[in-house]
Motif scaffolding. Sequence first.
Motif, PDB file in Angstrom:
ATOM      1  N   LEU A 180       0.843  -1.190   0.000  1.00  0.00           N
ATOM      2  CA  LEU A 180       0.000   0.000   0.000  1.00  0.00           C
ATOM      3  C   LEU A 180       0.883   1.245   0.000  1.00  0.00           C
ATOM      4  CD1 LEU A 180      -2.487  -1.211   2.746  1.00  0.00           C
ATOM      5  CD2 LEU A 180      -2.765  -1.367   0.263  1.00  0.00           C
ATOM      6  N   GLU A 181       0.273   2.377  -0.255  1.00  0.00           N
ATOM      7  CA  GLU A 181       1.027   3.631  -0.335  1.00  0.00           C
ATOM      8  C   GLU A 181       1.792   3.930   0.952  1.00  0.00           C
ATOM      9  OE1 GLU A 181       0.216   8.336  -1.337  1.00  0.00           O
ATOM     10  OE2 GLU A 181      -1.265   6.849  -1.922  1.00  0.00           O
ATOM     11  N   ASP A 182       1.206   3.612   2.112  1.00  0.00           N
ATOM     12  CA  ASP A 182       1.896   3.922   3.369  1.00  0.00           C
ATOM     13  C   ASP A 182       3.028   2.935   3.691  1.00  0.00           C
ATOM     14  OD1 ASP A 182       0.171   1.824   4.008  1.00  0.00           O
ATOM     15  OD2 ASP A 182      -0.390   2.652   5.950  1.00  0.00           O
ATOM     16  N   ASP A 183       3.279   1.965   2.816  1.00  0.00           N
ATOM     17  CA  ASP A 183       4.438   1.089   2.966  1.00  0.00           C
ATOM     18  C   ASP A 183       5.712   1.738   2.432  1.00  0.00           C
ATOM     19  OD1 ASP A 183       3.194  -1.179   4.154  1.00  0.00           O
ATOM     20  OD2 ASP A 183       2.329  -1.678   2.201  1.00  0.00           O
ATOM     21  N   ALA A 184       5.585   2.889   1.795  1.00  0.00           N
ATOM     22  CA  ALA A 184       6.761   3.588   1.284  1.00  0.00           C
ATOM     23  C   ALA A 184       7.718   3.893   2.425  1.00  0.00           C
ATOM     24  CB  ALA A 184       6.346   4.890   0.597  1.00  0.00           C
ATOM     25  N   GLY A 185       9.010   3.726   2.159  1.00  0.00           N
ATOM     26  CA  GLY A 185      10.000   4.043   3.180  1.00  0.00           C
ATOM     27  C   GLY A 185      11.269   3.243   3.011  1.00  0.00           C
ATOM     28  N   ILE A 186      12.117   3.336   4.016  1.00  0.00           N
ATOM     29  CA  ILE A 186      13.399   2.636   4.030  1.00  0.00           C
ATOM     30  C   ILE A 186      13.249   1.370   4.880  1.00  0.00           C
ATOM     31  CG2 ILE A 186      15.850   2.777   4.608  1.00  0.00           C
ATOM     32  CD1 ILE A 186      15.022   4.768   2.478  1.00  0.00           C
ATOM     33  N   TYR A 187      13.661   0.247   4.324  1.00  0.00           N
ATOM     34  CA  TYR A 187      13.617  -1.041   5.003  1.00  0.00           C
ATOM     35  C   TYR A 187      15.040  -1.513   5.261  1.00  0.00           C
ATOM     36  CZ  TYR A 187       8.650  -1.272   4.044  1.00  0.00           C
ATOM     37  OH  TYR A 187       7.302  -1.007   4.012  1.00  0.00           O
ATOM     38  N   PHE A 188      15.257  -2.110   6.430  1.00  0.00           N
ATOM     39  CA  PHE A 188      16.574  -2.593   6.843  1.00  0.00           C
ATOM     40  C   PHE A 188      16.496  -4.064   7.200  1.00  0.00           C
ATOM     41  CE2 PHE A 188      16.398   1.837   8.056  1.00  0.00           C
ATOM     42  CZ  PHE A 188      17.641   2.331   7.717  1.00  0.00           C
ATOM     43  N   CYS A 189      17.544  -4.793   6.860  1.00  0.00           N
ATOM     44  CA  CYS A 189      17.743  -6.126   7.389  1.00  0.00           C
ATOM     45  C   CYS A 189      18.989  -6.059   8.258  1.00  0.00           C
ATOM     46  CB  CYS A 189      17.932  -7.156   6.270  1.00  0.00           C
ATOM     47  SG  CYS A 189      18.153  -8.838   6.899  1.00  0.00           S
ATOM     48  N   LYS A 190      18.857  -6.482   9.521  1.00  0.00           N
ATOM     49  CA  LYS A 190      19.971  -6.430  10.462  1.00  0.00           C
ATOM     50  C   LYS A 190      20.306  -7.846  10.915  1.00  0.00           C
ATOM     51  CE  LYS A 190      21.124  -4.619  15.023  1.00  0.00           C
ATOM     52  NZ  LYS A 190      20.617  -3.829  16.148  1.00  0.00           N
ATOM     53  N   ALA A 191      21.570  -8.217  10.774  1.00  0.00           N
ATOM     54  CA  ALA A 191      22.050  -9.522  11.217  1.00  0.00           C
ATOM     55  C   ALA A 191      23.058  -9.307  12.334  1.00  0.00           C
ATOM     56  CB  ALA A 191      22.702 -10.271  10.061  1.00  0.00           C
ATOM     57  N   SER A 192      22.962 -10.127  13.379  1.00  0.00           N
ATOM     58  CA  SER A 192      23.900  -9.993  14.490  1.00  0.00           C
ATOM     59  C   SER A 192      24.200 -11.359  15.097  1.00  0.00           C
ATOM     60  CB  SER A 192      23.345  -9.049  15.561  1.00  0.00           C
ATOM     61  OG  SER A 192      22.150  -9.557  16.096  1.00  0.00           O
ATOM     62  N   ASN A 193      25.357 -11.444  15.720  1.00  0.00           N
ATOM     63  CA  ASN A 193      25.744 -12.590  16.536  1.00  0.00           C
ATOM     64  C   ASN A 193      26.800 -12.116  17.522  1.00  0.00           C
ATOM     65  OD1 ASN A 193      28.225 -12.585  15.163  1.00  0.00           O
ATOM     66  ND2 ASN A 193      27.718 -14.353  13.896  1.00  0.00           N
ATOM     67  N   GLN A 194      27.459 -13.037  18.202  1.00  0.00           N
ATOM     68  CA  GLN A 194      28.415 -12.659  19.238  1.00  0.00           C
ATOM     69  C   GLN A 194      29.629 -11.918  18.684  1.00  0.00           C
ATOM     70  OE1 GLN A 194      27.700 -15.733  18.298  1.00  0.00           O
ATOM     71  NE2 GLN A 194      29.602 -16.843  17.883  1.00  0.00           N
ATOM     72  N   LEU A 195      29.878 -12.008  17.379  1.00  0.00           N
ATOM     73  CA  LEU A 195      31.034 -11.339  16.778  1.00  0.00           C
ATOM     74  C   LEU A 195      30.740  -9.922  16.300  1.00  0.00           C
ATOM     75  CD1 LEU A 195      32.470 -14.341  14.740  1.00  0.00           C
ATOM     76  CD2 LEU A 195      33.189 -13.493  16.986  1.00  0.00           C
ATOM     77  N   GLY A 196      29.448  -9.542  16.239  1.00  0.00           N
ATOM     78  CA  GLY A 196      29.113  -8.194  15.796  1.00  0.00           C
ATOM     79  C   GLY A 196      27.803  -8.148  15.063  1.00  0.00           C
ATOM     80  N   GLU A 197      27.613  -7.080  14.313  1.00  0.00           N
ATOM     81  CA  GLU A 197      26.371  -6.913  13.565  1.00  0.00           C
ATOM     82  C   GLU A 197      26.629  -6.135  12.291  1.00  0.00           C
ATOM     83  OE1 GLU A 197      24.150  -3.009  15.268  1.00  0.00           O
ATOM     84  OE2 GLU A 197      24.080  -4.766  16.570  1.00  0.00           O
ATOM     85  N   ASP A 198      25.708  -6.286  11.362  1.00  0.00           N
ATOM     86  CA  ASP A 198      25.761  -5.553  10.105  1.00  0.00           C
ATOM     87  C   ASP A 198      24.338  -5.408   9.598  1.00  0.00           C
ATOM     88  OD1 ASP A 198      26.835  -4.137   8.019  1.00  0.00           O
ATOM     89  OD2 ASP A 198      27.922  -5.821   7.142  1.00  0.00           O
ATOM     90  N   SER A 199      24.137  -4.467   8.695  1.00  0.00           N
ATOM     91  CA  SER A 199      22.801  -4.259   8.147  1.00  0.00           C
ATOM     92  C   SER A 199      22.899  -3.780   6.714  1.00  0.00           C
ATOM     93  CB  SER A 199      22.020  -3.255   8.993  1.00  0.00           C
ATOM     94  OG  SER A 199      22.614  -1.979   8.915  1.00  0.00           O
ATOM     95  N   THR A 200      21.796  -3.918   6.029  1.00  0.00           N
ATOM     96  CA  THR A 200      21.662  -3.405   4.677  1.00  0.00           C
ATOM     97  C   THR A 200      20.290  -2.759   4.567  1.00  0.00           C
ATOM     98  OG1 THR A 200      21.893  -3.930   2.329  1.00  0.00           O
ATOM     99  CG2 THR A 200      20.742  -5.549   3.678  1.00  0.00           C
TER     100      THR A 200
END
Length: 80
Positions: free
Chosen positions: A47-67
Amino acid sequence: IFECRIEGNPLNIKWFKGDNELKNQFRYKISFDEKTGIAKLIITTVLEDDAGIYFCKASNQLGEDSTSCSLIPYGNEFNL
């Protein structure tokens, strides 16, 4: 459909729209295939209100990263 490939073990995968964490719900389907490392976010009805920035964040004991990526819907509605 948003997809990203993630490597690491074990992993904690989360999807966000802006600052809001998304959960498996009526319109959001979230999955992670440990064999391929593919994380998916499927928005079943965009829908129109779904517009925006989406992130995927992965983490574990060694750290984290996202896209991140942008969703810019057009028209009235999309059904997948």
